[in-house]
Design a protein around this motif. Structure first.
Motif, PDB file in Angstrom:
ATOM      1  N   VAL A   1       0.836  -1.197   0.000  1.00  0.00           N
ATOM      2  CA  VAL A   1       0.000   0.000   0.000  1.00  0.00           C
ATOM      3  C   VAL A   1       0.875   1.254   0.000  1.00  0.00           C
ATOM      4  CG1 VAL A   1      -1.686   1.329   1.330  1.00  0.00           C
ATOM      5  CG2 VAL A   1      -1.938  -1.148   1.119  1.00  0.00           C
ATOM      6  N   ILE A   2       1.910   1.236   0.841  1.00  0.00           N
ATOM      7  CA  ILE A   2       2.822   2.382   0.913  1.00  0.00           C
ATOM      8  C   ILE A   2       3.529   2.588  -0.429  1.00  0.00           C
ATOM      9  CG2 ILE A   2       4.919   3.282   1.990  1.00  0.00           C
ATOM     10  CD1 ILE A   2       4.117   1.852   4.558  1.00  0.00           C
ATOM     11  N   GLU A   3       4.041   1.497  -1.002  1.00  0.00           N
ATOM     12  CA  GLU A   3       4.791   1.608  -2.256  1.00  0.00           C
ATOM     13  C   GLU A   3       3.896   2.017  -3.433  1.00  0.00           C
ATOM     14  OE1 GLU A   3       8.099   1.472  -2.552  1.00  0.00           O
ATOM     15  OE2 GLU A   3       8.114   1.268  -0.375  1.00  0.00           O
ATOM     16  N   ALA A   4       2.606   1.721  -3.336  1.00  0.00           N
ATOM     17  CA  ALA A   4       1.680   2.093  -4.409  1.00  0.00           C
ATOM     18  C   ALA A   4       1.468   3.607  -4.496  1.00  0.00           C
ATOM     19  CB  ALA A   4       0.338   1.394  -4.206  1.00  0.00           C
ATOM     20  N   LEU A   5       1.927   4.331  -3.478  1.00  0.00           N
ATOM     21  CA  LEU A   5       1.786   5.788  -3.480  1.00  0.00           C
ATOM     22  C   LEU A   5       2.820   6.470  -4.376  1.00  0.00           C
ATOM     23  CD1 LEU A   5       1.237   6.400   0.339  1.00  0.00           C
ATOM     24  CD2 LEU A   5      -0.474   6.687  -1.458  1.00  0.00           C
ATOM     25  N   ARG A   6       3.834   5.737  -4.793  1.00  0.00           N
ATOM     26  CA  ARG A   6       4.928   6.347  -5.554  1.00  0.00           C
ATOM     27  C   ARG A   6       4.436   7.108  -6.789  1.00  0.00           C
ATOM     28  NH1 ARG A   6      10.246   2.522  -6.179  1.00  0.00           N
ATOM     29  NH2 ARG A   6      10.342   1.627  -4.075  1.00  0.00           N
ATOM     30  N   GLN A   7       3.721   6.424  -7.654  1.00  0.00           N
ATOM     31  CA  GLN A   7       3.301   7.044  -8.918  1.00  0.00           C
ATOM     32  C   GLN A   7       2.308   8.190  -8.721  1.00  0.00           C
ATOM     33  OE1 GLN A   7       0.084   5.782 -10.777  1.00  0.00           O
ATOM     34  NE2 GLN A   7       0.355   7.358 -12.352  1.00  0.00           N
ATOM     35  N   PRO A   8       1.293   8.039  -7.874  1.00  0.00           N
ATOM     36  CA  PRO A   8       0.382   9.167  -7.645  1.00  0.00           C
ATOM     37  C   PRO A   8       1.071  10.395  -7.045  1.00  0.00           C
ATOM     38  CG  PRO A   8      -0.626   7.121  -6.899  1.00  0.00           C
ATOM     39  CD  PRO A   8       0.808   6.815  -7.200  1.00  0.00           C
ATOM     40  N   MET A   9       2.009  10.187  -6.116  1.00  0.00           N
ATOM     41  CA  MET A   9       2.724  11.305  -5.516  1.00  0.00           C
ATOM     42  C   MET A   9       3.564  12.037  -6.553  1.00  0.00           C
ATOM     43  SD  MET A   9       3.864   9.591  -1.884  1.00  0.00           S
ATOM     44  CE  MET A   9       4.791  11.009  -1.298  1.00  0.00           C
ATOM     45  N   GLU A  10       4.027  11.313  -7.555  1.00  0.00           N
ATOM     46  CA  GLU A  10       4.873  11.895  -8.596  1.00  0.00           C
ATOM     47  C   GLU A  10       4.053  12.607  -9.672  1.00  0.00           C
ATOM     48  OE1 GLU A  10       8.852  12.476  -9.931  1.00  0.00           O
ATOM     49  OE2 GLU A  10       8.187  11.335  -8.193  1.00  0.00           O
ATOM     50  N   SER A  11       2.967  11.965 -10.110  1.00  0.00           N
ATOM     51  CA  SER A  11       2.226  12.473 -11.272  1.00  0.00           C
ATOM     52  C   SER A  11       0.936  13.208 -10.922  1.00  0.00           C
ATOM     53  CB  SER A  11       1.897  11.314 -12.218  1.00  0.00           C
ATOM     54  OG  SER A  11       1.008  10.391 -11.586  1.00  0.00           O
ATOM     55  N   GLY A  12       0.408  12.998  -9.703  1.00  0.00           N
ATOM     56  CA  GLY A  12      -0.849  13.638  -9.338  1.00  0.00           C
ATOM     57  C   GLY A  12      -2.070  12.941  -9.920  1.00  0.00           C
ATOM     58  N   LYS A  13      -1.889  11.701 -10.358  1.00  0.00           N
ATOM     59  CA  LYS A  13      -3.014  10.930 -10.881  1.00  0.00           C
ATOM     60  C   LYS A  13      -2.749   9.447 -10.671  1.00  0.00           C
ATOM     61  CE  LYS A  13      -1.090  10.949 -15.573  1.00  0.00           C
ATOM     62  NZ  LYS A  13      -1.328  11.348 -16.980  1.00  0.00           N
ATOM     63  N   VAL A  14      -3.790   8.658 -10.795  1.00  0.00           N
ATOM     64  CA  VAL A  14      -3.637   7.212 -10.638  1.00  0.00           C
ATOM     65  C   VAL A  14      -4.480   6.522 -11.703  1.00  0.00           C
ATOM     66  CG1 VAL A  14      -5.525   7.079  -8.942  1.00  0.00           C
ATOM     67  CG2 VAL A  14      -3.809   5.263  -9.036  1.00  0.00           C
ATOM     68  N   ILE A  15      -3.939   5.483 -12.291  1.00  0.00           N
ATOM     69  CA  ILE A  15      -4.648   4.710 -13.315  1.00  0.00           C
ATOM     70  C   ILE A  15      -5.075   3.382 -12.706  1.00  0.00           C
ATOM     71  CG2 ILE A  15      -4.492   3.599 -15.571  1.00  0.00           C
ATOM     72  CD1 ILE A  15      -2.377   5.684 -16.317  1.00  0.00           C
ATOM     73  N   VAL A  16      -6.368   3.140 -12.690  1.00  0.00           N
ATOM     74  CA  VAL A  16      -6.929   1.887 -12.171  1.00  0.00           C
ATOM     75  C   VAL A  16      -7.365   1.044 -13.352  1.00  0.00           C
ATOM     76  CG1 VAL A  16      -8.713   0.845 -10.731  1.00  0.00           C
ATOM     77  CG2 VAL A  16      -7.701   3.022 -10.059  1.00  0.00           C
ATOM     78  N   SER A  17      -6.729  -0.104 -13.536  1.00  0.00           N
ATOM     79  CA  SER A  17      -7.023  -0.977 -14.675  1.00  0.00           C
ATOM     80  C   SER A  17      -7.781  -2.218 -14.224  1.00  0.00           C
ATOM     81  CB  SER A  17      -5.724  -1.393 -15.377  1.00  0.00           C
ATOM     82  OG  SER A  17      -5.040  -0.270 -15.885  1.00  0.00           O
ATOM     83  N   ARG A  18      -8.868  -2.487 -14.906  1.00  0.00           N
ATOM     84  CA  ARG A  18      -9.670  -3.678 -14.657  1.00  0.00           C
ATOM     85  C   ARG A  18     -10.082  -4.278 -16.003  1.00  0.00           C
ATOM     86  NH1 ARG A  18      -7.583  -3.169 -10.634  1.00  0.00           N
ATOM     87  NH2 ARG A  18      -8.378  -3.144  -8.500  1.00  0.00           N
ATOM     88  N   ALA A  19     -10.762  -5.407 -15.982  1.00  0.00           N
ATOM     89  CA  ALA A  19     -11.162  -6.074 -17.220  1.00  0.00           C
ATOM     90  C   ALA A  19     -12.048  -5.170 -18.075  1.00  0.00           C
ATOM     91  CB  ALA A  19     -11.896  -7.382 -16.896  1.00  0.00           C
ATOM     92  N   ALA A  20     -12.851  -4.354 -17.409  1.00  0.00           N
ATOM     93  CA  ALA A  20     -13.772  -3.473 -18.143  1.00  0.00           C
ATOM     94  C   ALA A  20     -13.062  -2.294 -18.796  1.00  0.00           C
ATOM     95  CB  ALA A  20     -14.858  -2.961 -17.201  1.00  0.00           C
TER      96      ALA A  20
END
Length: 278
Positions: A87-106
């Protein structure tokens, strides 16, 4: 309590930010019936047991997580090392770019996540390492393992590191704290206005925090004394390129708060003090 009070000194939401915040909370099904809910900056404080999906987003419907619900506001992570490592490591990209991409089958969903992270941690599991008030009961291996829970890349993405000292009773009981917060907010709003004026011709940045390396060179010239001080800090503290740029941006913000047109040696020196010492 201190983290919640932090919101009170932040600039008021702009009209654009209000709309963004309302849209996000509407998607999440959290938009309150009262319009006042969109007039204040979000403050999110998930428990340290929160899952990756709860914090980052996802699930069956690929909904927004806490970092998106904190967009334009504050994400408070108390007892930071107690969160799951992934969970902590998943913050890396959002903290850097200001956005998060959530990918699912849909499909993939791009959510905004421009938040101020306020995180706290104890110096050790028992909380009394290097304290002059009580003896620490932790073994050195416990202390080292505890401190290692926050990786270098995550620590490097946190702009300001401060060791909080004990607050005296007189300060806690003072009736003037609200007045102080209002005065600080006015200073912050003046500093924000200066930044918006500075970056009025820029599309990618309207605050110091969003400056690119090119913009740092253009808007943050340093005198020789400041350059030498920064060079010494980079070499002695083994700072990364990210930390180098971070110090300059913090120094520019300190100068804005003091309503100083130029970055001075004292601003650079103070910004260096906010870097982690390991």
């Amino acid at each position: 309590m201190l983290a919640q009070s932090f919101v009170s000194i932040l600039p008021r939401l702009s009209e654009k930010e209000m709309i963004e915040t309302a849209k996000i909370h509407s998607i999440a099904g959290e938009l309150e019936s009262s319009a006042a809910a969109t007039l204040t900056r979000p403050f999110r404080a998930p428990h340290h047991s929160a899952s990756h999906i709860a914090l980052i987003g996802g699930g069956k419907e690929a909904g927004p997580g806490e970092i998106t619900l904190a967009h334009n506001g504050v994400l408070f992570l108390d007892e930071f090392p107690e969160f799951q490592r992934n969970v902590i490591e998943a913050l890396r990209q959002p903290m850097e770019s200001g956005k998060v991409i959530v990918s699912r089958a849909a499909g993939s969903f791009n959510y905004p996540a421009r938040f101020i992270l306020v995180a706290t941690k104890n110096p050790c599991p028992c909380g009394w390492y290097r304290s002059d008030q009580r003896e620490c009961v932790c073994a050195m291996t416990q202390i080292i393992n505890y401190q290692k829970k926050i990786s270098g890349p995550i620590a490097d993405r946190i702009d300001i590191h401060i060791e909080a000292q004990k607050v005296d009773y007189e300060r806690l009981a003072s009736p003037d704290e609200e007045a102080r917060s209002m005065a600080i907010r006015k200073r912050v709003e003046r500093a924000r206005a200066s930044q918006e004026k500075r970056f009025q011709k820029e599309k990618s940045a309207h605050t110091n925090a969003r400056m690119s390396p090119r913009q740092i060179k253009a808007y943050c010239p340093l005198d020789k004394e400041s350059q030498q001080t920064l060079k010494n800090a980079v070499e002695s503290l083994k700072l990364s390129a990210r930390a180098y740029h971070k110090i300059i941006k913090i120094a520019r913000t300190i100068a804005d708060l003091e309503e100083s047109e130029n970055i001075g040696f004292n601003h650079i020196a103070e910004a260096i003090q906010y870097q982690p010492r390991g």
